[in-house]
Design a protein around this motif. Structure first.
Motif, PDB file in Angstrom:
ATOM      1  N   UNK A 114       0.821  -1.210   0.000  1.00 24.62           N
ATOM      2  CA  UNK A 114       0.000   0.000   0.000  1.00 24.62           C
ATOM      3  C   UNK A 114       0.857   1.263   0.000  1.00 24.62           C
ATOM      4  N   UNK A 115       1.944   1.246   0.749  1.00 24.15           N
ATOM      5  CA  UNK A 115       2.829   2.418   0.791  1.00 24.15           C
ATOM      6  C   UNK A 115       3.426   2.681  -0.586  1.00 24.15           C
ATOM      7  N   UNK A 116       3.933   1.640  -1.228  1.00 23.09           N
ATOM      8  CA  UNK A 116       4.559   1.841  -2.543  1.00 23.09           C
ATOM      9  C   UNK A 116       3.528   2.240  -3.595  1.00 23.09           C
ATOM     10  N   UNK A 117       2.314   1.701  -3.483  1.00 20.82           N
ATOM     11  CA  UNK A 117       1.265   2.058  -4.440  1.00 20.82           C
ATOM     12  C   UNK A 117       0.854   3.521  -4.288  1.00 20.82           C
ATOM     13  N   UNK A 118       0.716   3.983  -3.026  1.00 18.43           N
ATOM     14  CA  UNK A 118       0.215   5.341  -2.774  1.00 18.43           C
ATOM     15  C   UNK A 118       1.306   6.405  -2.845  1.00 18.43           C
ATOM     16  N   UNK A 119       2.528   6.044  -2.417  1.00 16.81           N
ATOM     17  CA  UNK A 119       3.567   7.056  -2.260  1.00 16.81           C
ATOM     18  C   UNK A 119       4.836   6.787  -3.070  1.00 16.81           C
ATOM     19  N   UNK A 120       5.025   5.563  -3.517  1.00  9.43           N
ATOM     20  CA  UNK A 120       6.154   5.253  -4.382  1.00  9.43           C
ATOM     21  C   UNK A 120       7.474   5.016  -3.687  1.00  9.43           C
ATOM     22  N   UNK A 121       7.561   5.364  -2.400  1.00  8.25           N
ATOM     23  CA  UNK A 121       8.830   5.195  -1.685  1.00  8.25           C
ATOM     24  C   UNK A 121       8.575   5.304  -0.188  1.00  8.25           C
ATOM     25  N   UNK A 122       9.601   4.987   0.588  1.00  2.00           N
ATOM     26  CA  UNK A 122       9.591   5.263   2.029  1.00  2.00           C
ATOM     27  C   UNK A 122      10.976   5.750   2.417  1.00  2.00           C
ATOM     28  N   UNK A 123      11.024   6.880   3.125  1.00  2.00           N
ATOM     29  CA  UNK A 123      12.297   7.451   3.560  1.00  2.00           C
ATOM     30  C   UNK A 123      12.611   7.165   5.018  1.00  2.00           C
ATOM     31  N   UNK A 124      11.573   7.093   5.851  1.00  2.00           N
ATOM     32  CA  UNK A 124      11.749   6.949   7.291  1.00  2.00           C
ATOM     33  C   UNK A 124      10.811   5.862   7.793  1.00  2.00           C
ATOM     34  N   UNK A 125      11.359   4.881   8.499  1.00  2.00           N
ATOM     35  CA  UNK A 125      10.566   3.811   9.099  1.00  2.00           C
ATOM     36  C   UNK A 125      10.783   3.823  10.599  1.00  2.00           C
ATOM     37  N   UNK A 126       9.718   4.084  11.345  1.00  2.00           N
ATOM     38  CA  UNK A 126       9.780   4.060  12.813  1.00  2.00           C
ATOM     39  C   UNK A 126       9.001   2.842  13.293  1.00  2.00           C
ATOM     40  N   UNK A 127       9.723   1.801  13.673  1.00  2.00           N
ATOM     41  CA  UNK A 127       9.112   0.572  14.183  1.00  2.00           C
ATOM     42  C   UNK A 127       8.760   0.775  15.657  1.00  2.00           C
ATOM     43  N   UNK A 128       7.614   1.410  15.872  1.00  2.00           N
ATOM     44  CA  UNK A 128       7.191   1.752  17.229  1.00  2.00           C
ATOM     45  C   UNK A 128       6.288   0.696  17.852  1.00  2.00           C
ATOM     46  N   UNK A 129       5.597  -0.092  17.038  1.00  2.00           N
ATOM     47  CA  UNK A 129       4.648  -1.068  17.555  1.00  2.00           C
ATOM     48  C   UNK A 129       5.302  -1.975  18.590  1.00  2.00           C
ATOM     49  N   UNK A 130       4.595  -2.202  19.689  1.00  2.00           N
ATOM     50  CA  UNK A 130       5.106  -3.102  20.710  1.00  2.00           C
ATOM     51  C   UNK A 130       4.164  -3.153  21.888  1.00  2.00           C
ATOM     52  N   UNK A 131       4.417  -4.084  22.772  1.00  2.00           N
ATOM     53  CA  UNK A 131       3.591  -4.187  23.956  1.00  2.00           C
ATOM     54  C   UNK A 131       3.624  -5.591  24.522  1.00  2.00           C
ATOM     55  N   UNK A 132       3.046  -5.726  25.700  1.00  2.00           N
ATOM     56  CA  UNK A 132       3.026  -7.015  26.391  1.00  2.00           C
ATOM     57  C   UNK A 132       1.645  -7.260  26.967  1.00  2.00           C
ATOM     58  N   UNK A 133       1.138  -8.449  26.708  1.00  2.00           N
ATOM     59  CA  UNK A 133      -0.156  -8.840  27.261  1.00  2.00           C
ATOM     60  C   UNK A 133      -0.043 -10.150  28.034  1.00  2.00           C
ATOM     61  N   UNK A 134       1.155 -10.487  28.462  1.00  2.00           N
ATOM     62  CA  UNK A 134       1.354 -11.745  29.173  1.00  2.00           C
ATOM     63  C   UNK A 134       0.923 -11.618  30.633  1.00  2.00           C
ATOM     64  N   UNK A 135       0.529 -12.733  31.262  1.00  2.00           N
ATOM     65  CA  UNK A 135       0.022 -12.687  32.636  1.00  2.00           C
ATOM     66  C   UNK A 135       1.132 -12.561  33.658  1.00  2.00           C
ATOM     67  N   UNK A 136       0.765 -12.143  34.864  1.00  2.00           N
ATOM     68  CA  UNK A 136       1.711 -12.147  35.971  1.00  2.00           C
ATOM     69  C   UNK A 136       1.914 -13.559  36.495  1.00  2.00           C
TER      70      UNK A 136
END
Length: 263
Positions: free
Chosen positions: A73-95
């Motif tokens: 989708x990024x390449x189709x809409x914008x043709x390139x990517x200059x900056x990638x910020x891999x921010x996704x993350x988190x924890x849902x594991x039990x105590x």
């Protein structure tokens, strides 16, 4: 925080921020917008309110096909990517420590916190290398060095892996024009953290300030005296992806108010 004049230093740049609808990810996306970048954000669900200057992609990046969907989708809409910020993350594991964790807990946590960034890097790096230009930021965590065993051990292990992987990747691609950096925040006072403080305060019959202090104590203390604000993380990322940081690559930047007690 006070709005600074970034002089459109990212004008013409296309940036992707995963997990960009809330918390530090939202702040990072807005910071890159302020610097003139066209910002793409991802999340599983579309937010109720969306910045009209940002392009949203609904995707589950914990699944192998997620990265391919985003890249297409990024390449189709914008043709390139200059900056990638891999921010996704988190924890849902039990105590309950190690014995409470199942294989599924480990696998899902590693998929989200380690393999999702790896897959996105793989999807976008060939184009960056071909252009001899690009910046990749991996948002890790101080738990990569300071694991909390009770409930977030898989998260800590995944983030430690991300830090190590980021360094190795930088050695491979920096000479090809792509900078790779890691940002490891400590505790951030996001909206979800605020809700957690309210729950702790209510269940323990204490003030929100006391609840906040109890969490800081569990971390071994924060010398600065408070958690970070999302905008403070965003400001560091905004600098690192800018031309002003053009000689920086292969480095981990810890932003934790002094939480980690060792050098």
């Amino acid at each position: 925080m006070e709005n600074l004049d970034y002089q459109n230093e990212l004008s013409g740049k296309i940036a992707l921020v995963t997990g960009g609808t809330k918390g530090a990810g939202k702040a990072i996306a807005e910071r890159l917008n302020q610097a003139g970048a066209k910002v793409i954000i991802t999340a599983r669900n579309r937010p109720e309110s969306l910045n009209k200057e940002q392009y949203f992609i609904s995707v589950d990046l914990s699944k192998p096909e997620g990265a391919a969907k985003v890249a297409a989708e990024v390449f189709e809409k914008f043709g390139k990517l200059d900056i990638l910020v891999n921010n996704l993350g988190g924890s849902e594991t039990p105590g309950g420590g190690f014995v409470a964790l199942t294989d599924r807990d480990w696998e899902e946590t590693i998929q989200t916190n380690l393999l999702a960034p790896v897959r996105l890097d793989k999807a976008f790096l060939p184009q960056m290398v071909n252009n001899k230009s690009g910046v990749i930021i991996h948002i890790a965590s101080i738990q990569g060095r300071l694991p909390l065993y009770d409930s977030t051990l898989p998260y800590a292990a995944a983030k430690a892996g991300l830090i190590n992987y980021s360094k190795g990747l930088s050695k491979e691609v920096s000479a090809k024009g792509v900078r790779v950096l890691t940002v490891s925040p400590g505790w951030i006072m996001t909206e979800s953290s605020e809700r957690m403080m309210e729950r702790i305060a209510e269940s323990s019959d204490i003030s929100i300030e006391a609840a906040t202090q109890s969490v800081m104590d569990a971390l071994g203390g924060i010398p600065y005296g408070r958690p970070a604000q999302p905008e403070e993380i965003a400001e560091l990322v905004g600098f690192l992806v800018s031309p002003r940081a053009g000689y920086l690559t292969g480095t981990e930047y810890v932003i934790d108010g002094g939480t980690i007690p060792t050098i």
